[in-house]
Write a protein that holds these residues in place. Structure first.
Motif, PDB file in Angstrom:
ATOM      1  N   GLY A  83       0.819  -1.211   0.000  1.00 36.75           N
ATOM      2  CA  GLY A  83       0.000   0.000   0.000  1.00 36.75           C
ATOM      3  C   GLY A  83       0.847   1.253   0.000  1.00 36.75           C
ATOM      4  N   ARG A  84       0.281   2.321   0.542  1.00 40.60           N
ATOM      5  CA  ARG A  84       1.003   3.597   0.555  1.00 40.60           C
ATOM      6  C   ARG A  84       0.796   4.371   1.859  1.00 40.60           C
ATOM      7  N   ASP A  85       0.293   3.679   2.897  1.00 41.67           N
ATOM      8  CA  ASP A  85      -0.003   4.386   4.139  1.00 41.67           C
ATOM      9  C   ASP A  85       0.991   4.098   5.256  1.00 41.67           C
ATOM     10  N   GLY A  86       2.012   3.310   4.975  1.00 42.78           N
ATOM     11  CA  GLY A  86       3.044   3.034   5.968  1.00 42.78           C
ATOM     12  C   GLY A  86       2.813   1.792   6.806  1.00 42.78           C
ATOM     13  N   ARG A  87       1.641   1.158   6.655  1.00 44.19           N
ATOM     14  CA  ARG A  87       1.360  -0.007   7.496  1.00 44.19           C
ATOM     15  C   ARG A  87       2.264  -1.193   7.167  1.00 44.19           C
ATOM     16  N   GLY A  88       2.622  -1.337   5.892  1.00 45.59           N
ATOM     17  CA  GLY A  88       3.523  -2.425   5.523  1.00 45.59           C
ATOM     18  C   GLY A  88       4.905  -2.242   6.130  1.00 45.59           C
ATOM     19  N   PHE A  89       5.395  -1.010   6.106  1.00 42.06           N
ATOM     20  CA  PHE A  89       6.686  -0.724   6.734  1.00 42.06           C
ATOM     21  C   PHE A  89       6.622  -0.949   8.241  1.00 42.06           C
ATOM     22  N   ALA A  90       5.548  -0.487   8.867  1.00 40.12           N
ATOM     23  CA  ALA A  90       5.408  -0.628  10.314  1.00 40.12           C
ATOM     24  C   ALA A  90       5.378  -2.104  10.725  1.00 40.12           C
ATOM     25  N   ARG A  91       4.704  -2.920   9.930  1.00 42.45           N
ATOM     26  CA  ARG A  91       4.621  -4.349  10.249  1.00 42.45           C
ATOM     27  C   ARG A  91       5.992  -5.016  10.181  1.00 42.45           C
ATOM     28  N   ALA A  92       6.751  -4.709   9.108  1.00 39.35           N
ATOM     29  CA  ALA A  92       8.046  -5.361   8.907  1.00 39.35           C
ATOM     30  C   ALA A  92       9.144  -4.803   9.797  1.00 39.35           C
ATOM     31  N   HIS A  93       9.140  -3.493  10.009  1.00 38.97           N
ATOM     32  CA  HIS A  93      10.279  -2.845  10.666  1.00 38.97           C
ATOM     33  C   HIS A  93      10.056  -2.485  12.123  1.00 38.97           C
ATOM     34  N   ALA A  94       8.799  -2.363  12.555  1.00 38.10           N
ATOM     35  CA  ALA A  94       8.522  -1.948  13.933  1.00 38.10           C
ATOM     36  C   ALA A  94       7.838  -3.056  14.736  1.00 38.10           C
TER      37      ALA A  94
END
Length: 305
Positions: A83-94
């Protein structure tokens, strides 16, 4: 050097494959977690490697695989999300690092090596860098007298099989004569993958690295335009590199974000607003003299590769 029982997350990726080879060469027992075991069976040629299929986001799976291990290494990272809302990054990195430290505690793991990113911070302009900062904070906050954490923050990593120089090489082979380049003046200090894995390996038993975070950069700084021009020369490709201004760079990112494979995104564009360069030299504690692009890239970049 004592040998360790290591659980490696992200071991099927570019850095992970180089690190697996290095760790098995020095006798460590490695378990690599992956979603698709059959696609990574080639790693089984490494004599002390075992591959286990499962969902690394499942806390019970993590606890089960960490049991009996004395060290966990987390290399998992994404450059773009679905997507484009940052949730994918948050799941993988945080969120994942939070689960990792909890599983380490439950399984009695005493050592964690964690891959962060250069200039990761809460105030960074991209989801990628902000989420990397959250993950680094999570693992460093969990550190204690019985749980030793070391974080690594590399600039862009290059070497055989990389997704950086090889991606530009693939694009350059396809363009007819003009290569439109977004953010051409962004600066990088590329670091050789073998220098990165050496830092990981050498930190395992060095108590002076416990609780520390290290920036990892190569010896030279380049603009993105200079890097692409270097790749073109190695390929014997005559091309005009057309540097895009900020507005056109943003537009290219907005368009490419919807292309198959998302070759360039708005989050990538925002990350490029911060130069990926280090303030100082490669950390002396590791005793590594980092290799330059010019020393390594000719071995895997050629018109015939």
């Amino acid at each position: 050097m004592p040998t360790h029982k290591i659980c490696l997350l992200g071991g099927t990726g570019f850095v992970g494959r180089h690190l697996s080879a290095r760790l098995t060469a020095t006798g460590h027992d490695i378990v690599i977690l992956t979603r698709q075991r059959e696609r990574n069976r080639d790693l089984l040629v490494l004599p002390t490697v075992r591959i286990v299929q499962g969902d690394v986001h499942d806390p019970q799976f993590l606890r089960a695989q960490f049991a009996g291990r004395d060290c966990v290494i987390n290399l998992i990272g994404i450059l773009n999300e679905t997507g484009r809302d940052g949730r994918g990054f948050a799941r993988a990195h945080a969120a994942l690092p939070e689960k990792i430290v909890q599983a380490c505690g439950a399984a009695g793991v005493t050592r964690l090596l964690h891959m962060s990113a250069l200039h990761a911070s809460a105030g960074a302009p991209s989801h990628y860098l902000r989420s990397k900062a959250q993950g680094e904070e999570a693992v460093r906050r969990a550190a204690s007298a019985d749980f030793h954490v070391t974080c690594f923050r590399p600039s862009v990593i290059f070497g055989p099989g990389d997704g950086f120089l090889n991606r530009f090489a693939a694009l350059l082979r396809r363009v007819p004569g003009v290569f439109p380049l977004a953010c051409p003046d962004s600066r990088f200090q590329p670091v050789y993958v073998e220098d990165v894995v050496s830092a990981f390996e050498r930190s395992l038993d060095r108590y002076e690295t416990f609780g520390k975070a290290y920036n990892l950069c190569g010896p030279k700084t380049y603009t993105l335009r200079e890097i692409v021009a270097y790749v073109a020369r190695r390929l014997d490709k005559r091309v005009c590199i057309l540097g895009l201004n900020d507005a056109l760079s943003y537009l290219q990112a907005a368009v490419f974000e919807f292309m198959p494979g998302k070759p360039f995104s708005l989050d990538n564009y925002h990350s490029l607003q911060i130069d990926s360069v280090c303030d100082g030299k490669f950390p002396e504690v590791f005793g590594i003299r980092p290799a330059s692009l010019e020393q390594i890239a000719p071995d895997y970049l050629s018109p015939y590769s």
